[in-house]
Design an enzyme around this catalytic site. Structure first.
Site, PDB file in Angstrom:
ATOM      1  N   TYR A  99       5.807   1.975   1.549  1.00 18.54           N
ATOM      2  CA  TYR A  99       4.152   2.345   0.682  1.00 18.54           C
ATOM      3  C   TYR A  99       3.686   0.799   2.695  1.00 18.54           C
ATOM      4  O   TYR A  99       4.776   0.150   3.311  1.00 18.54           O
ATOM      5  CB  TYR A  99       4.712   0.716   0.035  1.00 18.54           C
ATOM      6  CG  TYR A  99       5.188  -0.414  -0.251  1.00 18.54           C
ATOM      7  CD1 TYR A  99       4.148  -2.121  -0.377  1.00 18.54           C
ATOM      8  CD2 TYR A  99       6.545  -0.788  -0.246  1.00 18.54           C
ATOM      9  CE1 TYR A  99       4.564  -3.011  -0.180  1.00 18.54           C
ATOM     10  CE2 TYR A  99       6.727  -2.033   0.114  1.00 18.54           C
ATOM     11  CZ  TYR A  99       5.930  -3.727   0.302  1.00 18.54           C
ATOM     12  OH  TYR A  99       6.472  -4.317   0.456  1.00 18.54           O
ATOM     13  N   CYS A 100       1.948   1.039   1.831  1.00 18.86           N
ATOM     14  CA  CYS A 100       1.298  -0.025   2.891  1.00 18.86           C
ATOM     15  C   CYS A 100       0.208  -0.756   2.068  1.00 18.86           C
ATOM     16  O   CYS A 100       1.061  -0.769   1.268  1.00 18.86           O
ATOM     17  CB  CYS A 100       0.871   0.943   4.410  1.00 18.86           C
ATOM     18  SG  CYS A 100      -0.412   2.900   3.346  1.00 18.86           S
ATOM     19  N   ARG A 101      -0.546  -0.475   2.856  1.00 18.11           N
ATOM     20  CA  ARG A 101      -1.666  -1.290   2.312  1.00 18.11           C
ATOM     21  C   ARG A 101      -1.921  -0.383   1.343  1.00 18.11           C
ATOM     22  O   ARG A 101      -2.199  -0.927  -0.160  1.00 18.11           O
ATOM     23  CB  ARG A 101      -2.689  -1.787   2.960  1.00 18.11           C
ATOM     24  CG  ARG A 101      -3.699  -3.167   2.246  1.00 18.11           C
ATOM     25  CD  ARG A 101      -4.484  -3.863   2.776  1.00 18.11           C
ATOM     26  NE  ARG A 101      -5.540  -4.809   2.698  1.00 18.11           N
ATOM     27  CZ  ARG A 101      -5.864  -5.303   2.889  1.00 18.11           C
ATOM     28  NH1 ARG A 101      -6.342  -5.589   4.387  1.00 18.11           N
ATOM     29  NH2 ARG A 101      -7.139  -6.783   2.397  1.00 18.11           N
TER      30      ARG A 101
END
Length: 141
Positions: A99-101
């Site tokens: 995941y990221c932002r």
């Protein structure tokens, strides 16, 4: 009166098609060797099969400080992922939730990891979507 397709209409249509395909590729909806999971799907899988998963956060350390992180996640920013693959080799037998932002960088990281033989799941919408669902977060103080 009959209308004929002009060259400019064909080119415009082709460019629109390319833009749509690029968008779908960038979001990981096409030509992806990984699954996209909603935050609720990911959370449910993690609750049921936590020992089968590694959670990989590909944001920057600054973003982690600002937004928190999914508990137990490992931080390797996407721009350093290529130089840090050896840190993940010991997890080759596990599934990796990336995941990221917002979900864009994690798609890039998911493509890299899946091409190297990892079993990858991408968190659709990233930490923003996770937070919107009110799912657990951990903050460094």
């Amino acid at each position: 009166m009959k209308k004929y397709l002009s060259f400019s209409n064909i080119i415009t249509g082709f460019l629109i098609l390319l833009a749509v395909l690029f968008f779908l590729y960038q979001k990981g909806y096409i030509l992806a060797n990984f699954e996209n999971l909603s935050p609720k799907e990911a959370y449910s899988l993690l609750k049921q099969k936590k020992e089968e998963f590694v959670i990989l956060d590909v944001r920057t350390p600054q973003e982690v400080m600002e937004d928190g992180k999914i508990p137990g996640s490992i931080l390797i920013p996407v721009d350093t992922l290529g130089n840090n693959i050896e840190k993940l080799e010991k997890f080759k037998n596990k599934k990796i939730l990336v995941y990221c932002r917002s979900g864009n960088r994690s798609v890039a990281a998911s493509r890299i990891l899946s091409s190297l033989g990892f079993k990858v799941y991408n968190l659709r919408g990233g930490i923003n979507a996770w937070k919107e669902e009110g799912l657990p977060l951990e903050y460094k103080r």
